[in-house]
Design a protein around this motif. Structure first.
Motif, PDB file in Angstrom:
ATOM      1  N   ARG A  56      19.234 -42.020-105.657  1.00  0.00           N
ATOM      2  CA  ARG A  56      20.080 -40.832-105.708  1.00  0.00           C
ATOM      3  C   ARG A  56      21.187 -40.939-104.656  1.00  0.00           C
ATOM      4  NH1 ARG A  56      18.014 -35.431-102.746  1.00  0.00           N
ATOM      5  NH2 ARG A  56      17.838 -36.273-100.638  1.00  0.00           N
ATOM      6  N   VAL A  57      22.255 -40.235-104.879  1.00  0.00           N
ATOM      7  CA  VAL A  57      23.375 -40.193-103.942  1.00  0.00           C
ATOM      8  C   VAL A  57      23.656 -38.732-103.611  1.00  0.00           C
ATOM      9  CG1 VAL A  57      25.821 -40.711-103.594  1.00  0.00           C
ATOM     10  CG2 VAL A  57      24.373 -42.316-104.843  1.00  0.00           C
ATOM     11  N   VAL A  58      23.832 -38.448-102.326  1.00  0.00           N
ATOM     12  CA  VAL A  58      24.117 -37.083-101.884  1.00  0.00           C
ATOM     13  C   VAL A  58      25.551 -37.026-101.393  1.00  0.00           C
ATOM     14  CG1 VAL A  58      23.486 -35.249-100.265  1.00  0.00           C
ATOM     15  CG2 VAL A  58      21.722 -36.743-101.234  1.00  0.00           C
ATOM     16  N   PRO A  59      26.359 -36.112-101.912  1.00  0.00           N
ATOM     17  CA  PRO A  59      27.753 -36.018-101.437  1.00  0.00           C
ATOM     18  C   PRO A  59      27.800 -35.560 -99.983  1.00  0.00           C
ATOM     19  CG  PRO A  59      27.213 -34.181-102.889  1.00  0.00           C
ATOM     20  CD  PRO A  59      26.061 -35.127-102.955  1.00  0.00           C
ATOM     21  N   ASP A  60      28.750 -36.102 -99.237  1.00  0.00           N
ATOM     22  CA  ASP A  60      28.915 -35.725 -97.830  1.00  0.00           C
ATOM     23  C   ASP A  60      29.781 -34.488 -97.719  1.00  0.00           C
ATOM     24  OD1 ASP A  60      27.411 -37.592 -96.447  1.00  0.00           O
ATOM     25  OD2 ASP A  60      28.952 -39.114 -96.669  1.00  0.00           O
ATOM     26  N   GLU A  61      29.636 -33.795 -96.599  1.00  0.00           N
ATOM     27  CA  GLU A  61      30.558 -32.719 -96.282  1.00  0.00           C
ATOM     28  C   GLU A  61      31.032 -32.907 -94.850  1.00  0.00           C
ATOM     29  OE1 GLU A  61      28.890 -28.755 -95.690  1.00  0.00           O
ATOM     30  OE2 GLU A  61      26.908 -29.577 -96.110  1.00  0.00           O
ATOM     31  N   ASP A  62      32.231 -32.446 -94.584  1.00  0.00           N
ATOM     32  CA  ASP A  62      32.804 -32.567 -93.243  1.00  0.00           C
ATOM     33  C   ASP A  62      32.275 -31.414 -92.401  1.00  0.00           C
ATOM     34  OD1 ASP A  62      34.293 -32.843 -90.982  1.00  0.00           O
ATOM     35  OD2 ASP A  62      36.237 -32.929 -91.982  1.00  0.00           O
ATOM     36  N   ILE A  63      31.474 -31.729 -91.381  1.00  0.00           N
ATOM     37  CA  ILE A  63      30.925 -30.662 -90.544  1.00  0.00           C
ATOM     38  C   ILE A  63      31.591 -30.626 -89.171  1.00  0.00           C
ATOM     39  CG2 ILE A  63      28.725 -30.580 -91.761  1.00  0.00           C
ATOM     40  CD1 ILE A  63      27.462 -32.147 -89.485  1.00  0.00           C
ATOM     41  N   ALA A  68      19.914 -24.050 -80.722  1.00  0.00           N
ATOM     42  CA  ALA A  68      21.295 -23.562 -80.703  1.00  0.00           C
ATOM     43  C   ALA A  68      21.384 -22.106 -81.133  1.00  0.00           C
ATOM     44  CB  ALA A  68      22.169 -24.432 -81.598  1.00  0.00           C
ATOM     45  N   GLY A  69      20.502 -21.701 -82.051  1.00  0.00           N
ATOM     46  CA  GLY A  69      20.480 -20.308 -82.485  1.00  0.00           C
ATOM     47  C   GLY A  69      21.573 -19.927 -83.461  1.00  0.00           C
ATOM     48  N   THR A  70      22.227 -20.914 -84.082  1.00  0.00           N
ATOM     49  CA  THR A  70      23.335 -20.606 -84.992  1.00  0.00           C
ATOM     50  C   THR A  70      22.947 -20.718 -86.470  1.00  0.00           C
ATOM     51  OG1 THR A  70      24.060 -22.906 -84.766  1.00  0.00           O
ATOM     52  CG2 THR A  70      25.121 -21.280 -83.348  1.00  0.00           C
ATOM     53  N   LEU A 102      30.446 -27.266 -87.969  1.00  0.00           N
ATOM     54  CA  LEU A 102      29.484 -26.667 -87.053  1.00  0.00           C
ATOM     55  C   LEU A 102      30.237 -25.990 -85.909  1.00  0.00           C
ATOM     56  CD1 LEU A 102      26.811 -29.511 -86.711  1.00  0.00           C
ATOM     57  CD2 LEU A 102      26.779 -27.544 -88.255  1.00  0.00           C
ATOM     58  N   THR A 103      29.794 -24.804 -85.551  1.00  0.00           N
ATOM     59  CA  THR A 103      30.466 -24.058 -84.485  1.00  0.00           C
ATOM     60  C   THR A 103      29.650 -23.992 -83.207  1.00  0.00           C
ATOM     61  OG1 THR A 103      29.548 -21.963 -85.275  1.00  0.00           O
ATOM     62  CG2 THR A 103      31.701 -22.608 -86.133  1.00  0.00           C
ATOM     63  N   THR A 104      28.434 -24.493 -83.221  1.00  0.00           N
ATOM     64  CA  THR A 104      27.648 -24.447 -82.003  1.00  0.00           C
ATOM     65  C   THR A 104      28.222 -25.378 -80.945  1.00  0.00           C
ATOM     66  OG1 THR A 104      25.496 -24.926 -81.006  1.00  0.00           O
ATOM     67  CG2 THR A 104      26.042 -26.120 -82.996  1.00  0.00           C
ATOM     68  N   GLU A 105      28.125 -24.956 -79.687  1.00  0.00           N
ATOM     69  CA  GLU A 105      28.584 -25.761 -78.556  1.00  0.00           C
ATOM     70  C   GLU A 105      27.600 -26.854 -78.195  1.00  0.00           C
ATOM     71  OE1 GLU A 105      26.001 -22.475 -77.311  1.00  0.00           O
ATOM     72  OE2 GLU A 105      27.702 -22.659 -78.661  1.00  0.00           O
ATOM     73  N   ALA A 159      39.916 -30.370 -81.198  1.00  0.00           N
ATOM     74  CA  ALA A 159      39.902 -30.089 -82.635  1.00  0.00           C
ATOM     75  C   ALA A 159      38.713 -29.232 -83.046  1.00  0.00           C
ATOM     76  CB  ALA A 159      39.878 -31.411 -83.416  1.00  0.00           C
ATOM     77  N   HIS A 160      37.835 -28.894 -82.098  1.00  0.00           N
ATOM     78  CA  HIS A 160      36.622 -28.133 -82.399  1.00  0.00           C
ATOM     79  C   HIS A 160      36.967 -26.675 -82.711  1.00  0.00           C
ATOM     80  CE1 HIS A 160      32.638 -26.315 -81.817  1.00  0.00           C
ATOM     81  NE2 HIS A 160      32.165 -27.525 -82.019  1.00  0.00           N
ATOM     82  N   PRO A 161      36.234 -26.042 -83.626  1.00  0.00           N
ATOM     83  CA  PRO A 161      36.522 -24.638 -83.972  1.00  0.00           C
ATOM     84  C   PRO A 161      36.443 -23.678 -82.788  1.00  0.00           C
ATOM     85  CG  PRO A 161      34.996 -25.598 -85.564  1.00  0.00           C
ATOM     86  CD  PRO A 161      35.162 -26.597 -84.475  1.00  0.00           C
ATOM     87  N   LEU A 162      35.657 -24.013 -81.752  1.00  0.00           N
ATOM     88  CA  LEU A 162      35.559 -23.117 -80.603  1.00  0.00           C
ATOM     89  C   LEU A 162      36.808 -23.165 -79.725  1.00  0.00           C
ATOM     90  CD1 LEU A 162      31.858 -23.618 -79.416  1.00  0.00           C
ATOM     91  CD2 LEU A 162      32.829 -21.679 -80.661  1.00  0.00           C
TER      92      LEU A 162
END
Length: 747
Positions: free
Chosen positions: A145-152, A177-179, A201-204, A676-679
């Motif tokens: 099987r192949v699993v598509p990647d996502e940009d995290i 992390a609690g997120t 991902l938004t966790t620090e 470039a991080h969302p935080l």
């Protein structure tokens, strides 16, 4: 009649268990794998991690068990089977080994087996166990099987076809992390791990999912395809972007630092690492890194030899010694460099030396001090009061310990802040007030009453409070509150080595930072400072420096340093030098050089020794770091003189100035992945709806402060206390504002 214990000499809460014939004593309720690990008996595993909840879903740890002479009908997962008195466990008999081999064979059915191109190759748990328990040839010929990647996000690279669904990453983001950003989606053979919304991902703490992943599904995006593990040299080092002093290893190849990984220390960072400490090494190779000595001649910068640069620096200091000289030191400077700077200042006859460059109120002569309760014990607290801190960004791993204190031990956490920040623990009480009212809340009966009956209360005072213009009043209120409630007072040191520099005597017996700017000196020494962004009062600082002669010991030849300096002496950053830092527990920790010094840059202690020799100062005759440490033995005691109180300024709104998580120092500001991080939010001002006065989110406003004006986009958010305005520091756009009162008008 109840069964008699196998070993009656054991405590009543312990049992006797036999693992592979070895008799062991274990606490009741322990799992087989925990007892085996403690005894050094290896049991293979993928999903089990001693910091995470037990999942028992990989089944790699199957073992054979026998209780009371009766064998279990089928193998048991060692991670989820509690020990019993007299239990016999077999980890290597035919039944156990056959089960383990069968589990591994099933796990490899769909694995792509792309070890040659996988970044995890050479340090992969699946590789290791395949060697020990795998077949040389797969019996399955069906299509994989192949699993598509996502940009995290910019920090973690994904290759989810390699995932074996151990769920370690899921449990980490949920429990530590609690997120709760990762989870399992779909069912059966279609199960795949990913985010629920397809967003980064938004966790620090996101980089820790790389460490817990036992395969190559989650890897370090910054390190991707850079080197193989066996090519790297590991050196013990420290995080130097906050006062925790996280223990870590720096991995380098041919003198270039390529990645950082956590070094386990239960008393400091456990086995985790914040993203700020993990990825900041990118900043070491910034385009504006200072690599050669520079001397300003006729308003133009010229490259110079070390002899020429030291001669020019010495000439400035000879002409402007004594009270005409000010020495300003970055609070992440090492103990050795700090001690030599203090000795240099003393040799030149000046008592104007300070490292408290983010402070605004010096009226109480406050200096950094170790926590009253070691950081590892804070998670044992039953009541915690967080005062003036976005602690999740200020000390990410202390925030994680507070979450653990609440979720595992039921601690009640109260918050006194100007903004209702996003914490991953649920606050038992919130007092969202402008910074000037923090002292009032601490003195009130309501908050003090919340600590009644507490046996281990803790008060944590952070950067918003420590760096406010009325910080002295807040510190006094915090001391009174701690004394009245029996709480341990933990003031977060404002700088990675603020405690060490205070001990080394990098403190003023005459003018503090504010005093050196209010009454400008004829010359200054800057050490490790980016003057355009690091000072609390940027406008006053630049005005004073521009009118003076400046010798800059600098890691970066940035625009603001070039604008104010007359001599730039390039020095090494912590990952490139041997040094010690003192963390918020008051413990001195060592870092070892991992990266090579760029160009002609030198260790700071060497440059200080050479400059001291050029000036003919006593005590600078040592030739190595050991000699420098011997010369500095015992530190330097300084009676700190109380300085001026912070000025609140004029304006309708009070500024709540919060350090931006990825703008705290020059190195972090130059780490591209962190930027470039969302935080890492763009400069802005956040207003309470009651104070917006017709200003809508997205509108551009002018913010007028006592020292300057900034043009910023506005955000309207009820999380900000009425009467306050929230901005983040570390940005050029917000630097002119200081932390007093401001007027906000439409641009």
């Amino acid at each position: 009649m109840s069964a008699q214990p196998v070993n009656p000499n054991l405590p009543p809460d312990h049992v006797t268990v036999f693992i592979d014939g070895v008799e062991l004593a274990a606490p009741k309720g322990s799992m087989i794998i925990q007892v085996a690990d403690k005894a050094g008996i290896p049991i293979p595993r993928f999903c089990y991690h001693d910091k995470l909840a037990i999942a028992a879903n990989c089944r790699m740890c199957l073992v054979d068990t026998e209780v009371g002479g009766r064998a279990a009908p089928k193998p048991s997962p060692a991670c989820a089977t509690p020990v019993m008195d007299g239990m016999k466990v077999f980890t290597r008999n035919e039944k156990a080994l056959k089960s383990q081999r069968n589990v591994l064979e099933f796990l490899l059915i769909n694995h792509p087996l792309d070890c040659p191109v996988c970044d995890q190759g050479g340090e992969c748990e699946l590789q290791d166990l395949s060697l020990g328990y795998g077949r040389s040839v797969s019996r399955f010929v069906e299509r994989k099987r192949v699993v598509p990647d996502e940009d995290i996000g910019p920090l973690v690279a994904t290759e989810m076809t390699r995932c074996i669904q151990c769920t370690r990453c899921v449990r980490f983001t949920g429990e530590i992390a609690g997120t709760y950003e990762l989870g399992g989606m779909y069912r059966g053979e279609n199960l795949q791990i990913g985010t629920y919304d397809g967003k980064p991902l938004t966790t620090e703490l996101s980089g820790n999912v790389i460490d817990v992943c036992p395969v190559g599904a989650l890897t370090n995006k910054v390190f991707q395809f850079r080197a193989r593990p066996w090519e790297l040299i590991a050196k013990e080092s420290l995080g130097y972007h906050d006062a925790l002093g996280s223990n870590l290893f720096l991995h380098s190849r041919r003198g270039e630092v390529l990645r950082a990984v956590p070094r386990e220390n239960e008393l400091v960072n456990e086995c985790w690492l914040s993203d700020r400490d993990r990825y900041s090494h990118q900043g070491l190779n910034a385009a504006d890194r200072a690599t050669v000595p520079l001397v300003k001649q006729g308003g133009e910068w010229k490259e110079a030899t070390w002899a020429e640069a030291l001669s020019a620096a010495a000439a400035i200091l000879r002409e402007n010694k004594g009270d005409d000289l000010g020495v300003l030191v970055h609070p992440a400077t090492s103990n050795e460099e700090g001690g030599l700077l203090a000795a240099l200042a003393a040799g030149l006859g000046t008592a104007n030396i300070d490292h408290r460059i983010a402070n605004r109120d010096f009226s109480d002569a406050a200096v950094a001090e170790p926590f009253a309760l070691p950081v590892a014990e804070i998670e044992q607290a039953d009541v915690v009061v967080v005062v003036g801190s976005n602690i999740r960004h200020e000390l990410p791993l202390l925030h994680a310990r507070l979450r653990k204190a609440q979720t595992k031990r039921g601690a009640r956490i109260h918050v006194v802040n100007p903004v209702d920040f996003d914490f991953t623990f649920a606050a038992a009480g919130k007092h969202i007030v402008p910074p000037s009212r923090i002292a009032e809340v601490l003195g009130g009966a309501e908050l003090r009453g919340a600590l009644q009956g507490a046996t281990r209360p803790v008060v944590i005072v952070g950067a918003i409070a420590e760096n406010h213009p009325q910080a002295a009043a807040i510190r006094a209120a915090a001391r009174d509150f701690a004394a009245a409630t029996g709480a341990a007072l933990c003031r977060i040191p404002q700088g990675a080595n603020a405690v060490g520099l205070a001990r080394a005597g990098v403190l003023p017996a005459a003018r503090d930072v504010a005093g050196m700017f209010a009454e400008p000196r004829r010359a200054y020494v800057l050490y490790g400072i980016e003057p355009g962004l690091d000072f609390a009062d940027t406008a006053s600082g630049l005005k004073a420096l521009n009118a003076a002669k400046v010798v800059a010991f600098s890691h970066f030849a940035c625009e603001s340093t070039r604008a104010v300096a007359d001599v730039i002496l390039p020095i090494g950053l912590l990952p490139e030098i041997e040094a010690t830092l003192t963390n918020l527990n008051g413990v001195e920790q060592s870092a070892h050089a991992a990266g090579r010094l760029p160009g002609q840059a030198r260790e700071g202690w060497r440059v200080l020794r050479a400059l001291g020799g050029e000036l003919g100062l006593a005590g600078f005759e040592f030739t190595d770091l050991a000699g420098a440490r011997a010369m500095l033995e015992g530190g330097r005691q300084v009676q700190v003189r109380a300085g001026s109180a912070g000025a609140a300024g004029e304006g309708a709104l009070e500024l709540a100035l919060v350090p931006a998580i990825y703008r705290t120092d020059a190195v972090v500001r130059r780490a591209a992945a962190l930027q470039a991080h969302p935080l890492n939010v763009a400069p802005r001002i956040v207003l309470n709806p009651a104070d917006a006065a017709g200003i809508e989110s997205g509108a551009v406003v002018k913010v007028k402060g006592a020292h300057g004006t900034a043009t910023l986009p506005a955000v309207v958010d009820a999380r900000v206390a009425a009467g306050a305005a929230w901005i983040e520091g570390g940005h050029g756009a917000t630097a002119p504002l200081g932390a007093g009162r401001v007027e906000v008008v439409k641009a």
